[in-house]
Design a protein around this motif. Structure first.
Motif, PDB file in Angstrom:
ATOM      1  N   TYR A 155     -62.807  43.675  37.493  1.00  0.00           N
ATOM      2  CA  TYR A 155     -64.200  43.402  37.842  1.00  0.00           C
ATOM      3  C   TYR A 155     -64.278  42.178  38.743  1.00  0.00           C
ATOM      4  O   TYR A 155     -63.461  41.280  38.651  1.00  0.00           O
ATOM      5  N   LYS A 156     -65.257  42.144  39.568  1.00  0.00           N
ATOM      6  CA  LYS A 156     -65.435  41.046  40.527  1.00  0.00           C
ATOM      7  C   LYS A 156     -66.522  40.088  40.056  1.00  0.00           C
ATOM      8  O   LYS A 156     -67.425  39.742  40.797  1.00  0.00           O
ATOM      9  N   TRP A 157     -66.438  39.653  38.820  1.00  0.00           N
ATOM     10  CA  TRP A 157     -67.453  38.774  38.254  1.00  0.00           C
ATOM     11  C   TRP A 157     -67.067  37.313  38.510  1.00  0.00           C
ATOM     12  O   TRP A 157     -66.303  36.719  37.748  1.00  0.00           O
ATOM     13  N   ILE A 158     -67.592  36.746  39.569  1.00  0.00           N
ATOM     14  CA  ILE A 158     -67.392  35.336  39.890  1.00  0.00           C
ATOM     15  C   ILE A 158     -68.772  34.731  40.110  1.00  0.00           C
ATOM     16  O   ILE A 158     -69.568  35.262  40.879  1.00  0.00           O
ATOM     17  N   VAL A 159     -69.050  33.646  39.414  1.00  0.00           N
ATOM     18  CA  VAL A 159     -70.338  32.956  39.549  1.00  0.00           C
ATOM     19  C   VAL A 159     -70.063  31.491  39.870  1.00  0.00           C
ATOM     20  O   VAL A 159     -68.930  31.019  39.759  1.00  0.00           O
ATOM     21  N   TYR A 160     -71.107  30.789  40.244  1.00  0.00           N
ATOM     22  CA  TYR A 160     -70.982  29.364  40.529  1.00  0.00           C
ATOM     23  C   TYR A 160     -71.624  28.576  39.404  1.00  0.00           C
ATOM     24  O   TYR A 160     -72.739  28.874  38.998  1.00  0.00           O
ATOM     25  N   ASP A 161     -70.889  27.574  38.911  1.00  0.00           N
ATOM     26  CA  ASP A 161     -71.434  26.758  37.833  1.00  0.00           C
ATOM     27  C   ASP A 161     -72.417  25.729  38.377  1.00  0.00           C
ATOM     28  O   ASP A 161     -72.754  25.750  39.568  1.00  0.00           O
ATOM     29  N   ASP A 162     -72.848  24.815  37.533  1.00  0.00           N
ATOM     30  CA  ASP A 162     -73.862  23.815  37.917  1.00  0.00           C
ATOM     31  C   ASP A 162     -73.396  22.891  39.030  1.00  0.00           C
ATOM     32  O   ASP A 162     -74.207  22.328  39.758  1.00  0.00           O
ATOM     33  N   THR A 163     -72.086  22.718  39.162  1.00  0.00           N
ATOM     34  CA  THR A 163     -71.551  21.851  40.209  1.00  0.00           C
ATOM     35  C   THR A 163     -71.110  22.648  41.433  1.00  0.00           C
ATOM     36  O   THR A 163     -70.375  22.145  42.274  1.00  0.00           O
ATOM     37  N   ASN A 164     -71.512  23.911  41.476  1.00  0.00           N
ATOM     38  CA  ASN A 164     -71.232  24.808  42.603  1.00  0.00           C
ATOM     39  C   ASN A 164     -69.748  25.144  42.756  1.00  0.00           C
ATOM     40  O   ASN A 164     -69.257  25.360  43.861  1.00  0.00           O
ATOM     41  N   ARG A 166     -62.612  35.136  33.239  1.00  0.00           N
ATOM     42  CA  ARG A 166     -61.409  34.655  32.546  1.00  0.00           C
ATOM     43  C   ARG A 166     -61.548  33.182  32.171  1.00  0.00           C
ATOM     44  O   ARG A 166     -61.279  32.790  31.039  1.00  0.00           O
ATOM     45  N   LYS A 167     -61.970  32.361  33.119  1.00  0.00           N
ATOM     46  CA  LYS A 167     -62.095  30.931  32.853  1.00  0.00           C
ATOM     47  C   LYS A 167     -63.140  30.669  31.767  1.00  0.00           C
ATOM     48  O   LYS A 167     -62.903  29.871  30.862  1.00  0.00           O
ATOM     49  N   CYS A 168     -64.271  31.333  31.852  1.00  0.00           N
ATOM     50  CA  CYS A 168     -65.314  31.163  30.828  1.00  0.00           C
ATOM     51  C   CYS A 168     -64.815  31.595  29.455  1.00  0.00           C
ATOM     52  O   CYS A 168     -65.078  30.927  28.454  1.00  0.00           O
ATOM     53  N   PHE A 169     -64.088  32.709  29.408  1.00  0.00           N
ATOM     54  CA  PHE A 169     -63.593  33.225  28.131  1.00  0.00           C
ATOM     55  C   PHE A 169     -62.551  32.284  27.530  1.00  0.00           C
ATOM     56  O   PHE A 169     -62.605  31.968  26.336  1.00  0.00           O
ATOM     57  N   ILE A 170     -61.604  31.815  28.336  1.00  0.00           N
ATOM     58  CA  ILE A 170     -60.573  30.893  27.845  1.00  0.00           C
ATOM     59  C   ILE A 170     -61.216  29.586  27.376  1.00  0.00           C
ATOM     60  O   ILE A 170     -60.832  29.031  26.341  1.00  0.00           O
ATOM     61  N   ASN A 171     -62.202  29.090  28.127  1.00  0.00           N
ATOM     62  CA  ASN A 171     -62.907  27.870  27.711  1.00  0.00           C
ATOM     63  C   ASN A 171     -63.569  28.059  26.353  1.00  0.00           C
ATOM     64  O   ASN A 171     -63.542  27.158  25.505  1.00  0.00           O
ATOM     65  N   LEU A 172     -64.172  29.221  26.131  1.00  0.00           N
ATOM     66  CA  LEU A 172     -64.810  29.496  24.841  1.00  0.00           C
ATOM     67  C   LEU A 172     -63.764  29.560  23.722  1.00  0.00           C
ATOM     68  O   LEU A 172     -63.991  29.031  22.632  1.00  0.00           O
ATOM     69  N   LEU A 173     -62.624  30.177  23.982  1.00  0.00           N
ATOM     70  CA  LEU A 173     -61.554  30.231  22.981  1.00  0.00           C
ATOM     71  C   LEU A 173     -61.107  28.823  22.576  1.00  0.00           C
ATOM     72  O   LEU A 173     -60.929  28.533  21.392  1.00  0.00           O
ATOM     73  N   ASP A 228     -75.763  34.005  32.835  1.00  0.00           N
ATOM     74  CA  ASP A 228     -75.450  35.404  32.550  1.00  0.00           C
ATOM     75  C   ASP A 228     -73.997  35.553  32.110  1.00  0.00           C
ATOM     76  O   ASP A 228     -73.691  36.275  31.157  1.00  0.00           O
ATOM     77  N   MET A 229     -73.099  34.852  32.807  1.00  0.00           N
ATOM     78  CA  MET A 229     -71.674  34.922  32.458  1.00  0.00           C
ATOM     79  C   MET A 229     -71.453  34.381  31.049  1.00  0.00           C
ATOM     80  O   MET A 229     -70.727  34.982  30.258  1.00  0.00           O
ATOM     81  N   THR A 230     -72.100  33.279  30.733  1.00  0.00           N
ATOM     82  CA  THR A 230     -71.966  32.684  29.409  1.00  0.00           C
ATOM     83  C   THR A 230     -72.483  33.640  28.333  1.00  0.00           C
ATOM     84  O   THR A 230     -71.859  33.782  27.275  1.00  0.00           O
ATOM     85  N   THR A 231     -73.583  34.297  28.608  1.00  0.00           N
ATOM     86  CA  THR A 231     -74.142  35.273  27.662  1.00  0.00           C
ATOM     87  C   THR A 231     -73.159  36.416  27.426  1.00  0.00           C
ATOM     88  O   THR A 231     -72.921  36.814  26.276  1.00  0.00           O
ATOM     89  N   ILE A 232     -72.580  36.929  28.486  1.00  0.00           N
ATOM     90  CA  ILE A 232     -71.623  38.044  28.372  1.00  0.00           C
ATOM     91  C   ILE A 232     -70.381  37.603  27.600  1.00  0.00           C
ATOM     92  O   ILE A 232     -69.919  38.297  26.691  1.00  0.00           O
ATOM     93  N   PRO A 257     -66.785  27.864  41.841  1.00  0.00           N
ATOM     94  CA  PRO A 257     -66.662  29.260  41.395  1.00  0.00           C
ATOM     95  C   PRO A 257     -66.001  29.350  40.015  1.00  0.00           C
ATOM     96  O   PRO A 257     -65.023  28.668  39.743  1.00  0.00           O
ATOM     97  N   THR A 258     -66.572  30.187  39.183  1.00  0.00           N
ATOM     98  CA  THR A 258     -66.076  30.373  37.821  1.00  0.00           C
ATOM     99  C   THR A 258     -65.932  31.863  37.550  1.00  0.00           C
ATOM    100  O   THR A 258     -66.827  32.640  37.835  1.00  0.00           O
ATOM    101  N   THR A 259     -64.799  32.229  36.974  1.00  0.00           N
ATOM    102  CA  THR A 259     -64.531  33.632  36.669  1.00  0.00           C
ATOM    103  C   THR A 259     -64.797  33.914  35.196  1.00  0.00           C
ATOM    104  O   THR A 259     -64.905  32.999  34.372  1.00  0.00           O
TER     105      THR A 259
END
Length: 190
Positions: free
Chosen positions: A84-93, A99-106, A51-55, A95-97
């Protein structure tokens, strides 16, 4: 067809997932509706890394495809990161925010664009121009993100220096065009 029609008509807003509601609100975002839409988006939860990746991918695409709305989308990105309090857990458990997902995509898109620029020799002129404009919007987005303090000095300087080095190595004018977009912002803040 009637069955599908009836099903669609009976569907309520609550039948939509939070991700679908967030994405639909992204499409309604404008300078006039920013406060209302950003508060509406805040109500929804992101639970999975998918969901985070989609957003993140959606808001990035919206920035790249609508250059005139880069500033308002950057304002939303900043609000999401700060409030916003959007924190999810990735495949390795881990926590990912957002911000981290967005910067990684950039960073990933930056690498992709460098490869694209170097491989553009086989494309026709129309495709080259379209991709070049997309990349210009990306660098405009980076400049706006830096100006809004969404990305830091380290990432901005890394990209700035790499674009300069790519130009010096290849003498491809497109690198200079992108460097100049970044330079306008660097000149103000450095």
């Amino acid at each position: 067809n009637q069955h599908n029609h009836n099903k669609w008509q009976n569907k309520k807003t609550t039948d939509y997932t939070d991700v679908e509601m967030i994405l639909s609100n992204f499409n309604k975002l404008s300078f006039n509706t920013f406060d209302i839409i950003s508060e509406e988006i805040k109500k929804y939860n992101i639970i999975t890394i998918d969901d985070m990746t989609t957003i993140v991918t959606s808001i990035f695409s919206k920035c790249i495809n609508d250059k005139q709305f880069v500033q308002i989308n950057c304002n939303l990105i900043k609000k999401i990161m700060m409030e916003y309090k959007w924190i999810v857990y990735d495949d390795t458990n881990i926590p990912t925010t957002f911000r981290k997902c967005f910067i990684n995509l950039l960073e990933l898109k930056f690498k992709d664009f460098i490869l694209e620029i170097n491989d553009d020799t086989e494309l026709d002129e129309k495709d080259k121009n379209f991709l070049s404009e997309t990349r210009k919007t990306y660098f405009f987005l980076l400049s706006t993100l830096f100006a809004e303090c969404i990305i830091g000095n380290q990432l901005f300087r890394f990209i700035f220096n790499n674009i300069e080095n790519e130009y010096l190595n290849t003498l491809n004018d497109e690198y200079m065009d992108h460097w100049l977009i970044l330079y306008k912002t660097a000149k103000i803040y450095w």
